[in-house]
Design a protein around this motif. Structure first.
Motif, short mmCIF file in Angstrom:
data_model
loop_
_atom_site.label_atom_id
_atom_site.label_comp_id
_atom_site.label_asym_id
_atom_site.label_seq_id
_atom_site.Cartn_x
_atom_site.Cartn_y
_atom_site.Cartn_z
N LYS A 475 -30.30 45.94 7.98
CA LYS A 475 -31.08 44.76 8.05
C LYS A 475 -32.18 45.50 9.55
O LYS A 475 -32.73 44.65 9.97
N ALA A 476 -32.06 46.72 9.59
CA ALA A 476 -32.80 46.92 10.87
C ALA A 476 -34.31 46.86 10.83
O ALA A 476 -34.97 46.26 11.99
N GLY A 477 -35.07 47.15 9.69
CA GLY A 477 -36.31 46.78 9.56
C GLY A 477 -36.76 45.39 9.90
O GLY A 477 -37.49 44.98 10.54
N MET A 478 -35.81 44.62 9.15
CA MET A 478 -36.36 43.12 9.43
C MET A 478 -35.86 42.75 11.02
O MET A 478 -36.85 42.04 11.68
N GLN A 479 -34.95 43.16 11.63
CA GLN A 479 -34.57 42.76 12.90
C GLN A 479 -35.75 43.39 13.76
O GLN A 479 -35.81 42.57 14.83
N ILE A 480 -36.15 44.60 13.82
CA ILE A 480 -37.05 45.14 14.45
C ILE A 480 -38.33 44.40 14.31
O ILE A 480 -39.16 44.36 15.44
N LYS A 481 -38.76 44.07 13.15
CA LYS A 481 -39.89 43.52 13.04
C LYS A 481 -40.01 41.95 13.65
O LYS A 481 -41.10 41.50 14.09
N ASN A 482 -38.92 41.29 13.55
CA ASN A 482 -38.90 40.05 14.24
C ASN A 482 -39.04 40.12 15.71
O ASN A 482 -39.92 39.42 16.37
N LEU A 483 -38.47 41.10 16.44
CA LEU A 483 -38.54 41.47 17.68
C LEU A 483 -40.13 41.82 18.11
O LEU A 483 -40.74 41.39 19.26
N ILE A 484 -40.70 42.52 17.29
CA ILE A 484 -42.16 43.07 17.61
C ILE A 484 -43.01 41.87 17.30
O ILE A 484 -43.93 41.46 17.98
N ASN A 485 -42.86 40.88 16.20
CA ASN A 485 -43.48 39.68 16.06
C ASN A 485 -43.58 38.75 17.23
O ASN A 485 -44.55 38.31 17.64
N ARG A 486 -42.34 38.66 17.84
CA ARG A 486 -42.23 37.86 19.18
C ARG A 486 -43.05 38.56 20.47
O ARG A 486 -43.55 37.54 21.04
N ILE A 487 -42.89 39.71 20.35
CA ILE A 487 -43.80 40.35 21.51
C ILE A 487 -45.07 39.92 21.13
O ILE A 487 -46.00 39.38 22.21
N HIS A 488 -45.71 40.31 20.14
CA HIS A 488 -47.07 40.14 19.93
C HIS A 488 -47.65 38.57 19.98
O HIS A 488 -48.48 38.28 20.61
N GLN A 489 -46.50 37.84 19.53
CA GLN A 489 -46.88 36.35 19.79
C GLN A 489 -46.97 35.84 21.28
O GLN A 489 -48.10 35.11 21.37
N LYS A 490 -46.20 36.37 21.90
CA LYS A 490 -46.15 35.99 23.35
C LYS A 490 -47.13 36.65 24.10
O LYS A 490 -47.77 35.94 24.91
N LEU A 491 -47.57 38.06 23.89
CA LEU A 491 -48.80 38.47 24.35
C LEU A 491 -50.08 37.84 23.89
O LEU A 491 -51.08 37.55 24.63
N ALA A 492 -50.21 37.31 22.60
CA ALA A 492 -51.37 36.49 22.21
C ALA A 492 -51.43 35.24 22.96
O ALA A 492 -52.60 34.70 23.08
N GLU A 493 -50.48 34.58 23.21
CA GLU A 493 -50.45 33.48 24.00
C GLU A 493 -51.11 33.60 25.46
O GLU A 493 -51.92 32.75 25.80
N GLY A 494 -51.01 34.85 25.99
CA GLY A 494 -51.40 35.10 26.96
C GLY A 494 -51.01 34.29 28.38
O GLY A 494 -50.01 33.37 28.43
N TRP A 495 -51.88 34.36 29.53
CA TRP A 495 -51.51 33.85 30.78
C TRP A 495 -52.86 33.75 31.49
O TRP A 495 -53.78 34.58 31.06
N THR A 496 -53.19 32.76 32.42
CA THR A 496 -54.08 32.66 33.33
C THR A 496 -53.93 33.00 34.59
O THR A 496 -52.86 32.60 35.33
#
Length: 553
Positions: A475-496
């Motif tokens: 399940k490596a592909g799915m687990q790593i994809k989920n991690l990458i998605n969380r990183i992209h989402q958190k960066l997209a939220e950003g900060w001020t």
């Protein structure tokens, strides 16, 4: 300066320290001072930084220092030694603790020299006291407050023709050498009230061996637990010149009183029975532990600290003590309010005439401040100062544990090499203060994206590494994809930061353990190759390592 720490980091920890602090780099068969604190400069009246030990110290002193450094190099953990010569002109004794560090293939040593003159004085006084009792030509005996014989020295046995082993625990009043007049005087002295119960003396006739009578001065020094007198040390001195004897007797009393005062001033002192029940604790315990000494009496020694001392460590100390050996070391204990404190401890088993341990004496010095500094220093050595994330060295150490778990579970570790996209423009457009805070926020975003068993580290500039453990091969592909998605989402939220909103992107290269490489360094190189391919493809891209990447990077 060279090494794992900056000068500002060491100044923060040790700039105003009351101990001498040296940070040295090994060079050939010598050592160069990379850093010394302000106290060193004023003590040695010269600039040590950049100079070698041989250039800075007399030959005999330099040789001794290098010998101790060599010992520290050869061992794990802290090497501790006493130095009574280096600062002898100032009448100071120092205890130096040396910790070694390996950084980028070079050896560094951190040496902290603490003034232990008071402790040394106590130890010398204690040894002197023991010598005074055991080797004195004057008879000495210790009795309890209810007149039971506790101890006597060889001179007492010889002069008054009694055998110690036959009289321990028996009544002092029944000793054949004690006449009625003498005993009446003893009872009178011991029954004094209030403030009168200090050290005192009188002159009396006393029967010696072979029915001889001698004139003695007899001094009493009470041994107190709190305000209660539990025992008396009685010293006899045979008179030739009564005036001279009284002067000498007063000196003896002062020695005994000074020893007790010094010990009570500088250290926490406790005594407990072999069962662990505390029977004595001096006033210094309250300031460090929060316990009133009355609370400690009757408590089990294991209750103080057992909650934070591993059982194996505690049991090892017990084994050493009950083999009749003195134990010396550092231990972590628990205050009454639940806070931790650290003590440098000497534990001494006390034996009776038959060699059986009947009590245990502990002398403890509070070293909590020093241990807290050591913990800060250790954190700084293994963490990035800007983001507070682990650095490359800590990641390397922890990766060994992740490897073992992966080998055991036959799972994978995904190593993500992350490089921020165009982070330089933040510094250029907003300045370094906002740039630094931006990097810290980026590190925090990565930390918030990973799972509990994963680890994120900053390895320099805008480059980060994430080690994601426990990846299932199927399940490596799915687990790593989920991690990458969380990183992209958190960066997209950003900060001020100071009214400016940031939502950065990052490029990622990924390599897998043990599929792509079986060690950390090689895995980082392969993930870096994948990152290179990712950045060639544009921003915010992710690439897994492939075998043909090595030829292009």
């Amino acid at each position: 300066m060279q090494g794992p720490f900056t000068k500002s980091q060491l100044d923060l920890l040790y700039g105003n320290a009351e101990d001498l602090v040296f940070f040295m780099r090994k060079t050939g068969d010598g050592y160069v001072y990379e850093y010394v604190n302000a106290l060193c400069s004023s003590t040695f009246e010269q600039e040590l930084t950049g100079r070698t030990v041989d250039e800075s110290m007399p030959v005999s002193v330099a040789d001794e220092i290098k010998k101790q450094y060599a010992i520290a190099e050869s061992m794990e953990g802290i090497h501790r030694y006493r130095d009574y010569n280096l600062f002898s002109k100032n009448n100071v004794a120092n205890e130096t603790e040396i910790t070694k560090f390996i950084y980028e293939g070079e050896l560094f040593l951190l040496a902290i020299s603490k003034n232990v003159s008071k402790q040394k004085t106590i130890e010398e006084d204690y040894l002197f006291y023991q010598s005074l009792v055991q080797n004195s030509v004057d008879p000495m005996i210790m009795i309890s407050s209810d007149f039971a014989v506790i101890d006597m020295n060889p001179a007492y046995e010889n002069i008054f023709s009694v055998l110690k082993h036959k009289w321990i625990g028996k009544s002092f009043m029944a000793l054949p050498s004690n006449n009625e007049k003498f005993l009446n005087k003893v009872v009178s002295e011991l029954n004094k009230d209030g403030d009168e119960k200090g050290s005192s003396s009188f002159i009396t006739s006393h029967r010696k061996k072979q029915s001889e009578d001698g004139k003695f001065s007899v001094s009493f020094s009470p041994v107190k637990i709190g305000e209660d007198i539990r025992a008396y040390q009685i010293v006899y001195r045979e008179l030739t010149d009564e005036v001279q004897l009284k002067e000498e007797l007063k000196k003896t009393e002062n020695i005994l009183d000074s020893y007790k005062d010094a010990l009570n001033y500088a250290a926490m002192v406790s005594i407990w029975e072999p069962s662990g029940t505390i029977i004595f604790a001096n006033d210094n315990f309250k300031g460090t532990t929060g316990y009133e000494k009355e609370e400690l009496l009757g408590m089990q020694i294991a209750e103080i600290g057992r909650a934070v001392i591993p059982d194996a460590f505690y049991d090892n100390i017990r084994d050493i003590i009950f083999r009749g050996t003195i134990w010396r070391g550092e231990m972590k204990s628990l205050k009454k309010n639940g806070d931790f404190f650290w003590v440098d401890t000497t534990i001494i088993p006390l034996k009776n005439e038959a060699g059986i341990i009947y009590q245990v004496l502990a002398i403890m010095f509070d070293i909590t401040d020093r241990k807290q500094l050591e913990e800060k220093l250790h954190f700084m050595a293994y963490h990035d100062s800007l983001t507070q994330l682990p650095n490359r060295r800590l990641m390397m150490q922890e990766f060994e544990l992740l490897e073992r778990d992966a080998d055991h579970d036959q799972s994978l570790i995904a190593l993500l090499y992350i490089d921020g996209d165009d982070f330089k423009s933040v510094n250029d457009n907003f300045g370094h203060n906002i740039g630094d805070e931006f990097i810290a926020c980026f590190g925090q975003a990565l930390t918030q994206s990973i799972r509990a068993g994963d680890m994120a580290a900053r390895i320099g500039g805008d480059e980060f590494i994430i080690a994601a453990a426990g990846i299932n091969s199927e399940k490596a592909g799915m687990q790593i994809k989920n991690l990458i998605n969380r990183i992209h989402q958190k960066l997209a939220e950003g900060w001020t930061i100071e009214g400016h909103h940031f939502a950065p992107t990052a490029s990622v290269g990924i390599a897998l353990y043990p599929k792509d490489a079986d060690n950390f360094e090689d895995l980082v190189k392969l993930a870096d190759s994948a990152l290179y391919e990712s950045k060639k493809s544009g921003r915010n891209q992710v690439r897994f390592y492939e075998n043909n990447m090595g030829a292009t990077h």
